[in-house]
Write a protein that holds these residues in place. Structure first.
Motif, PDB file in Angstrom:
ATOM      1  N   ASP A 180       0.947  -1.049  -0.054  1.00 52.92           N
ATOM      2  CA  ASP A 180       0.011   0.091  -0.098  1.00 52.92           C
ATOM      3  C   ASP A 180       0.873   1.108   0.019  1.00 52.92           C
ATOM      4  O   ASP A 180       1.680   1.366   0.703  1.00 52.92           O
ATOM      5  CB  ASP A 180      -0.990  -0.047   1.305  1.00 52.92           C
ATOM      6  CG  ASP A 180      -2.188   0.972   1.005  1.00 52.92           C
ATOM      7  OD1 ASP A 180      -2.057   1.790   0.144  1.00 52.92           O
ATOM      8  OD2 ASP A 180      -3.138   0.872   1.936  1.00 52.92           O
ATOM      9  N   ASN A 181       0.635   2.166  -1.172  1.00 44.02           N
ATOM     10  CA  ASN A 181       1.336   3.450  -0.935  1.00 44.02           C
ATOM     11  C   ASN A 181       2.809   3.215  -1.094  1.00 44.02           C
ATOM     12  O   ASN A 181       3.627   4.041  -0.517  1.00 44.02           O
ATOM     13  CB  ASN A 181       0.978   4.178   0.185  1.00 44.02           C
ATOM     14  CG  ASN A 181       1.172   5.746   0.071  1.00 44.02           C
ATOM     15  OD1 ASN A 181       1.157   6.288  -0.971  1.00 44.02           O
ATOM     16  ND2 ASN A 181       1.609   6.327   1.102  1.00 44.02           N
ATOM     17  N   LEU A 206      -2.537  -4.715  -4.214  1.00 42.52           N
ATOM     18  CA  LEU A 206      -1.682  -3.423  -4.293  1.00 42.52           C
ATOM     19  C   LEU A 206      -2.723  -2.339  -4.482  1.00 42.52           C
ATOM     20  O   LEU A 206      -3.520  -2.320  -5.384  1.00 42.52           O
ATOM     21  CB  LEU A 206      -0.786  -3.671  -5.524  1.00 42.52           C
ATOM     22  CG  LEU A 206       0.074  -4.944  -5.742  1.00 42.52           C
ATOM     23  CD1 LEU A 206      -0.476  -5.991  -6.521  1.00 42.52           C
ATOM     24  CD2 LEU A 206       1.314  -4.486  -6.240  1.00 42.52           C
ATOM     25  N   ASN A 207      -2.287  -1.333  -3.605  1.00 38.06           N
ATOM     26  CA  ASN A 207      -2.955  -0.312  -3.544  1.00 38.06           C
ATOM     27  C   ASN A 207      -2.234   0.925  -3.556  1.00 38.06           C
ATOM     28  O   ASN A 207      -1.304   1.055  -3.025  1.00 38.06           O
ATOM     29  CB  ASN A 207      -4.167  -0.308  -2.264  1.00 38.06           C
ATOM     30  CG  ASN A 207      -5.059   0.804  -2.246  1.00 38.06           C
ATOM     31  OD1 ASN A 207      -5.529   1.244  -3.278  1.00 38.06           O
ATOM     32  ND2 ASN A 207      -5.678   1.258  -1.178  1.00 38.06           N
ATOM     33  N   HIS A 208      -2.642   2.114  -3.963  1.00 36.95           N
ATOM     34  CA  HIS A 208      -2.049   3.188  -4.456  1.00 36.95           C
ATOM     35  C   HIS A 208      -0.491   3.160  -4.564  1.00 36.95           C
ATOM     36  O   HIS A 208       0.483   3.587  -4.176  1.00 36.95           O
ATOM     37  CB  HIS A 208      -2.103   3.983  -2.871  1.00 36.95           C
ATOM     38  CG  HIS A 208      -3.423   4.269  -2.411  1.00 36.95           C
ATOM     39  ND1 HIS A 208      -4.112   3.702  -1.632  1.00 36.95           N
ATOM     40  CD2 HIS A 208      -4.167   5.347  -3.205  1.00 36.95           C
ATOM     41  CE1 HIS A 208      -5.261   4.337  -1.494  1.00 36.95           C
ATOM     42  NE2 HIS A 208      -5.421   5.264  -2.379  1.00 36.95           N
ATOM     43  N   LEU A 239      -5.266  -4.735  -7.718  1.00 36.46           N
ATOM     44  CA  LEU A 239      -4.778  -3.732  -8.270  1.00 36.46           C
ATOM     45  C   LEU A 239      -5.380  -2.546  -8.410  1.00 36.46           C
ATOM     46  O   LEU A 239      -6.311  -2.556  -9.083  1.00 36.46           O
ATOM     47  CB  LEU A 239      -3.650  -3.739  -9.347  1.00 36.46           C
ATOM     48  CG  LEU A 239      -2.861  -2.683  -9.833  1.00 36.46           C
ATOM     49  CD1 LEU A 239      -2.016  -2.229  -9.068  1.00 36.46           C
ATOM     50  CD2 LEU A 239      -2.225  -3.079 -11.439  1.00 36.46           C
ATOM     51  N   LYS A 240      -5.490  -1.439  -7.365  1.00 38.32           N
ATOM     52  CA  LYS A 240      -6.555  -0.680  -7.377  1.00 38.32           C
ATOM     53  C   LYS A 240      -5.765   0.986  -6.968  1.00 38.32           C
ATOM     54  O   LYS A 240      -4.684   0.862  -6.547  1.00 38.32           O
ATOM     55  CB  LYS A 240      -7.454  -0.580  -6.684  1.00 38.32           C
ATOM     56  CG  LYS A 240      -7.352  -0.942  -5.128  1.00 38.32           C
ATOM     57  CD  LYS A 240      -8.551  -1.179  -4.507  1.00 38.32           C
ATOM     58  CE  LYS A 240      -8.126  -1.524  -2.814  1.00 38.32           C
ATOM     59  NZ  LYS A 240      -9.278  -1.793  -1.918  1.00 38.32           N
TER      60      LYS A 240
END
Length: 256
Positions: A180-181, A206-208, A239-240
């Motif tokens: 994340d991130n 998976l984010n950001h 994935l976003k």
């Protein structure tokens, strides 16, 4: 510097220590638990590469904060068959080794929290390296490299034939890792093939995620046909809220 015990050494605090020019692991924490390591640096100026600068193996509940590793070595930071390691604000610069290397390697490590760490490669480095690598131990089925959380990490200038970050599994399947991130920045002059490599895992989130200037595929999901126990790959992946782009004029692939 070595802490090792068959019966476990516990509840040790290490702060403000410089470790340099070791012929093997500079900092080696083995078969221990509840060790705090703060403001410790490990580096080598010798032409002969060391093995691993920070080696955390077979240990649980280890806390690393504000530590630095750079110079020749196979890996800058390794968590090998560990659980509940917290790595916060670590900086690693890979220089060289006789073969491939990693800045951060979570090998059979589970329930790791890795946040605000930086992985890079020296401009004078030789050979190729990877930034942050998560992989299970295919030789030991008890260590799946699962349930790891990576927040706010940066990988840059990892050139050669390596990749920025990876969630990689042979057998058994690695599951439920979260990024994340995180940021991956390629090198304009490099030939690094992948920004993020996903291979043989399950339920990856998976984010950001920001991936810039990957020389080949920014994000790739692939199957490892060598390991027949993993007939599926990329199962349940999310994935976003991510940015994948290049500021270069050359044609580069984004997602495969």
């Amino acid at each position: 510097m070595l802490f090792r015990s068959a019966n476990y050494i516990s509840y040790i605090n290490l702060e403000g220590i410089i470790c340099k020019n070791s012929s093997t692991n500079a900092v080696h924490i083995n078969y221990t638990d509840h060790i705090n390591i703060k403001r410790v640096s490990a580096y080598s100026t010798e032409s002969t590469a060391t093995d691993v600068l920070f080696s955390i193996t077979h240990s649980d509940y280890i806390f690393l904060e504000d530590c630095v590793a750079f110079g020749p070595g196979k890996k800058m930071f390794t968590m090998y068959e560990t659980t509940y390691v917290t790595a916060r604000r670590l900086w690693g610069m890979w220089q060289s080794y006789t073969s491939t290397g990693d800045v951060f390697n979570l090998y059979g490590a589970s329930h790791t929290i890795m946040e605000n760490c930086i992985a890079t490669r020296s401009n004078t480095a030789t050979g190729y390296s990877k930034g942050i690598m998560i992989t299970n131990n295919p030789w030991n089925g008890d260590y799946y490299a699962s349930y790891n959380l990576l927040y706010g990490n940066i990988v840059y200038n990892i050139t050669g034939n390596g990749w920025g970050m990876a969630d990689y599994s042979a057998q058994p399947i690695t599951v439920d890792n979260t990024f994340d991130n995180n940021v991956i920045i390629g090198d304009i002059s490099g030939d690094k093939p992948y920004g993020f490599l996903q291979k043989g895992d399950k339920s990856l989130t998976l984010n950001h995620m920001t991936i810039v200037n990957a020389a080949n595929n920014a994000f790739i999901s692939a199957e490892d046909a060598t390991y027949t126990k993993n007939p599926g790959f990329g199962i349940g992946t999310t994935l976003k809220n991510s940015s994948i782009f290049s500021i270069l004029s050359t044609d580069r692939k984004s997602v495969v």
